[in-house]
Design a protein around this motif. Sequence first.
Motif, PDB file in Angstrom:
ATOM      1  N   LEU A   1      25.346  73.866  50.163  1.00 24.20           N
ATOM      2  CA  LEU A   1      26.148  74.902  50.820  1.00 24.20           C
ATOM      3  C   LEU A   1      26.533  74.473  52.239  1.00 24.20           C
ATOM      4  CD1 LEU A   1      24.131  78.003  49.600  1.00 24.20           C
ATOM      5  CD2 LEU A   1      26.417  77.311  48.845  1.00 24.20           C
ATOM      6  N   ARG A   2      25.633  73.786  52.918  1.00 28.74           N
ATOM      7  CA  ARG A   2      25.951  73.270  54.261  1.00 28.74           C
ATOM      8  C   ARG A   2      27.076  72.235  54.177  1.00 28.74           C
ATOM      9  NH1 ARG A   2      21.646  70.243  56.217  1.00 28.74           N
ATOM     10  NH2 ARG A   2      22.630  70.236  58.276  1.00 28.74           N
ATOM     11  N   GLU A   3      27.015  71.376  53.152  1.00 29.94           N
ATOM     12  CA  GLU A   3      28.067  70.370  52.978  1.00 29.94           C
ATOM     13  C   GLU A   3      29.424  71.023  52.743  1.00 29.94           C
ATOM     14  OE1 GLU A   3      26.856  67.918  49.768  1.00 29.94           O
ATOM     15  OE2 GLU A   3      25.131  67.052  50.829  1.00 29.94           O
ATOM     16  N   LEU A   4      29.404  72.206  52.158  1.00 30.33           N
ATOM     17  CA  LEU A   4      30.638  72.944  51.900  1.00 30.33           C
ATOM     18  C   LEU A   4      31.093  73.749  53.111  1.00 30.33           C
ATOM     19  CD1 LEU A   4      29.808  74.283  48.311  1.00 30.33           C
ATOM     20  CD2 LEU A   4      31.313  72.359  48.913  1.00 30.33           C
ATOM     21  N   ASP A   5      30.363  73.600  54.219  1.00 33.95           N
ATOM     22  CA  ASP A   5      30.663  74.330  55.460  1.00 33.95           C
ATOM     23  C   ASP A   5      30.575  75.836  55.273  1.00 33.95           C
ATOM     24  OD1 ASP A   5      31.080  72.038  57.020  1.00 33.95           O
ATOM     25  OD2 ASP A   5      33.148  71.863  56.333  1.00 33.95           O
ATOM     26  N   ARG A   6      29.648  76.258  54.426  1.00 28.57           N
ATOM     27  CA  ARG A   6      29.386  77.680  54.252  1.00 28.57           C
ATOM     28  C   ARG A   6      28.267  78.097  55.205  1.00 28.57           C
ATOM     29  NH1 ARG A   6      31.041  80.910  50.065  1.00 28.57           N
ATOM     30  NH2 ARG A   6      32.968  80.124  49.162  1.00 28.57           N
ATOM     31  N   PRO A   7      28.526  78.973  56.153  1.00 29.72           N
ATOM     32  CA  PRO A   7      27.456  79.422  57.043  1.00 29.72           C
ATOM     33  C   PRO A   7      26.316  80.066  56.252  1.00 29.72           C
ATOM     34  CG  PRO A   7      29.594  80.079  57.896  1.00 29.72           C
ATOM     35  CD  PRO A   7      29.836  79.557  56.512  1.00 29.72           C
TER      36      PRO A   7
ATOM     37  N   GLY B   1      32.832  85.017  47.922  1.00 31.83           N
ATOM     38  CA  GLY B   1      32.767  85.404  49.324  1.00 31.83           C
ATOM     39  C   GLY B   1      31.379  85.180  49.890  1.00 31.83           C
ATOM     40  N   THR B   2      30.393  85.603  49.136  1.00 26.71           N
ATOM     41  CA  THR B   2      28.988  85.385  49.488  1.00 26.71           C
ATOM     42  C   THR B   2      28.256  84.966  48.232  1.00 26.71           C
ATOM     43  OG1 THR B   2      28.982  87.003  51.294  1.00 26.71           O
ATOM     44  CG2 THR B   2      26.860  86.484  50.306  1.00 26.71           C
ATOM     45  N   VAL B   3      27.426  83.946  48.325  1.00 29.88           N
ATOM     46  CA  VAL B   3      26.633  83.490  47.197  1.00 29.88           C
ATOM     47  C   VAL B   3      25.159  83.595  47.576  1.00 29.88           C
ATOM     48  CG1 VAL B   3      26.796  81.060  47.908  1.00 29.88           C
ATOM     49  CG2 VAL B   3      26.226  81.630  45.540  1.00 29.88           C
ATOM     50  N   VAL B   4      24.352  84.145  46.671  1.00 33.54           N
ATOM     51  CA  VAL B   4      22.920  84.342  46.908  1.00 33.54           C
ATOM     52  C   VAL B   4      22.151  83.723  45.751  1.00 33.54           C
ATOM     53  CG1 VAL B   4      21.067  86.010  47.309  1.00 33.54           C
ATOM     54  CG2 VAL B   4      23.387  86.496  48.129  1.00 33.54           C
ATOM     55  N   LEU B   5      21.233  82.816  46.077  1.00 42.35           N
ATOM     56  CA  LEU B   5      20.403  82.135  45.081  1.00 42.35           C
ATOM     57  C   LEU B   5      18.947  82.497  45.328  1.00 42.35           C
ATOM     58  CD1 LEU B   5      22.025  78.579  45.420  1.00 42.35           C
ATOM     59  CD2 LEU B   5      22.683  80.395  43.848  1.00 42.35           C
TER      60      LEU B   5
ATOM     61  N   ARG C   1      19.861  67.258  36.932  1.00 40.20           N
ATOM     62  CA  ARG C   1      21.021  66.417  37.260  1.00 40.20           C
ATOM     63  C   ARG C   1      22.314  67.228  37.409  1.00 40.20           C
ATOM     64  NH1 ARG C   1      19.780  65.807  31.964  1.00 40.20           N
ATOM     65  NH2 ARG C   1      21.406  66.277  30.414  1.00 40.20           N
ATOM     66  N   GLY C   2      22.343  68.459  36.876  1.00 37.11           N
ATOM     67  CA  GLY C   2      23.566  69.242  36.955  1.00 37.11           C
ATOM     68  C   GLY C   2      23.558  70.337  38.000  1.00 37.11           C
ATOM     69  N   ARG C   3      22.462  70.473  38.740  1.00 41.34           N
ATOM     70  CA  ARG C   3      22.339  71.609  39.657  1.00 41.34           C
ATOM     71  C   ARG C   3      23.314  71.527  40.831  1.00 41.34           C
ATOM     72  NH1 ARG C   3      15.797  71.332  39.659  1.00 41.34           N
ATOM     73  NH2 ARG C   3      15.495  72.066  37.498  1.00 41.34           N
ATOM     74  N   THR C   4      23.547  70.334  41.330  1.00 42.97           N
ATOM     75  CA  THR C   4      24.481  70.187  42.448  1.00 42.97           C
ATOM     76  C   THR C   4      25.859  70.718  42.066  1.00 42.97           C
ATOM     77  OG1 THR C   4      23.327  68.289  43.393  1.00 42.97           O
ATOM     78  CG2 THR C   4      25.656  68.542  43.956  1.00 42.97           C
ATOM     79  N   GLU C   5      26.327  70.334  40.899  1.00 38.91           N
ATOM     80  CA  GLU C   5      27.636  70.783  40.433  1.00 38.91           C
ATOM     81  C   GLU C   5      27.651  72.297  40.243  1.00 38.91           C
ATOM     82  OE1 GLU C   5      30.885  69.708  36.902  1.00 38.91           O
ATOM     83  OE2 GLU C   5      28.857  68.847  36.861  1.00 38.91           O
ATOM     84  N   VAL C   6      26.544  72.852  39.755  1.00 43.40           N
ATOM     85  CA  VAL C   6      26.466  74.294  39.542  1.00 43.40           C
ATOM     86  C   VAL C   6      26.577  75.044  40.856  1.00 43.40           C
ATOM     87  CG1 VAL C   6      24.916  76.180  38.883  1.00 43.40           C
ATOM     88  CG2 VAL C   6      25.210  74.224  37.359  1.00 43.40           C
ATOM     89  N   VAL C   7      25.861  74.585  41.880  1.00 45.33           N
ATOM     90  CA  VAL C   7      25.907  75.272  43.175  1.00 45.33           C
ATOM     91  C   VAL C   7      27.310  75.198  43.764  1.00 45.33           C
ATOM     92  CG1 VAL C   7      25.012  75.302  45.542  1.00 45.33           C
ATOM     93  CG2 VAL C   7      23.451  74.926  43.616  1.00 45.33           C
ATOM     94  N   ARG C   8      27.946  74.044  43.675  1.00 50.07           N
ATOM     95  CA  ARG C   8      29.324  73.924  44.164  1.00 50.07           C
ATOM     96  C   ARG C   8      30.252  74.882  43.419  1.00 50.07           C
ATOM     97  NH1 ARG C   8      30.588  69.585  47.309  1.00 50.07           N
ATOM     98  NH2 ARG C   8      28.929  68.055  47.669  1.00 50.07           N
ATOM     99  N   TRP C   9      30.066  74.986  42.129  1.00 49.79           N
ATOM    100  CA  TRP C   9      30.878  75.863  41.282  1.00 49.79           C
ATOM    101  C   TRP C   9      30.664  77.325  41.653  1.00 49.79           C
ATOM    102  CZ3 TRP C   9      28.822  78.859  37.011  1.00 49.79           C
ATOM    103  CH2 TRP C   9      29.782  79.386  36.147  1.00 49.79           C
ATOM    104  N   LEU C  10      29.409  77.705  41.875  1.00 49.49           N
ATOM    105  CA  LEU C  10      29.105  79.083  42.240  1.00 49.49           C
ATOM    106  C   LEU C  10      29.786  79.484  43.546  1.00 49.49           C
ATOM    107  CD1 LEU C  10      25.265  79.200  41.500  1.00 49.49           C
ATOM    108  CD2 LEU C  10      27.042  80.381  40.208  1.00 49.49           C
ATOM    109  N   ALA C  11      29.786  78.577  44.505  1.00 47.25           N
ATOM    110  CA  ALA C  11      30.290  78.892  45.843  1.00 47.25           C
ATOM    111  C   ALA C  11      31.797  78.742  45.978  1.00 47.25           C
ATOM    112  CB  ALA C  11      29.598  78.001  46.877  1.00 47.25           C
TER     113      ALA C  11
END
Length: 328
Positions: free
Chosen positions: A208-214, A185-189, A171-181
């Motif tokens: 990441l797509r929702e955040l408009d990160r290529p 500059g570049t985020v790698v999972l 349930r917390g992974r979405t928030e974590v990914v948003r926080w990481l990005a």
Amino acid sequence: MPVAHLPDDLRTALDDELGRFPETRLTQTVDRLSKRYRQGDSATAPILASEPDVAAYAGYRMPATYAAVAAALAEVAAAAPTFAPRTQIDLGGGTGAAVWAAAGTWPSLEKCTVVEQVAGALTLGRKLAAKADEPAVRSATWQRGSIDPAGAAPRADLVTLSYVLGELPERGRTEVVRWLAAEAGTVVLVEPGTPAGFARIRAARDILRELDRPIVAPCPHDGACPISPGEDWCHFAARLPRSSLHRRIKSSTLGFEDEKFAYVAATTAPIDRPEARIIRHPRKHKGFVHLDLCTTDGLAPATVVSKRHGPRYRAARSAEWGDAWTAE
């Protein structure tokens, strides 16, 4: 598949550390950790209650994690050739495999920080790093902490998170990914190359797509993933040689192991993505090769490259799973 050789300084440092403890103790701990890993038991982090436990865990997972992360970062570097990170933060970094992999990919790295909640892993990681040839690894900062989206977002040119998403509550992974990005500059999972691991990477990719990160790798496009959930999964593999000591503590006779992994990377840097990526082992026949591709237009399974294609046929004969490919 690509062969990932541990840097000589890391291999020597790791073998020296493992050599401090009885092999029987290391073997027993590795067997326990291996069973948990194969069963996908990631509800809690591995129990690392002693120095031998931490050493066994490093011997069991650090080479494989290094191989997977190095392979993923190599594709990022190829698709973003001007990206030259100076800073890296590795969250849940354990004994620092991702820092070693990043320093081996980008000589530009100057400052690396490993954040890990297990004190013993930080201690061992620091000891190993002290023997590194790479200045960025040798001078890395080792910080005890947890992944907490309530705190300040990690700010660095490169933010890495490998084999950690599966240990976090769903349930917390979405928030974590948003926080990481948020400040990266570049985020790698990176996650295990299993259907469940890919499902986590796919969900992170959507965020990441929702955040408009290529998306810089492995995908050749920013569109929706064309793989139908539950029908298949996207993953890759890196082969790493095993030392004689690693073979003994893993009770294995093979001189290598294949680490399967799924990953996604997003960046703000200029990118030059390939037109397609080979997502399965090429099937090589007499006079032709079948390539399973993910392209800018979607999946292209069993693409035929025959002798009449000349240079493309020769390229297909030497192509490997995970390689970039140029569409016709």
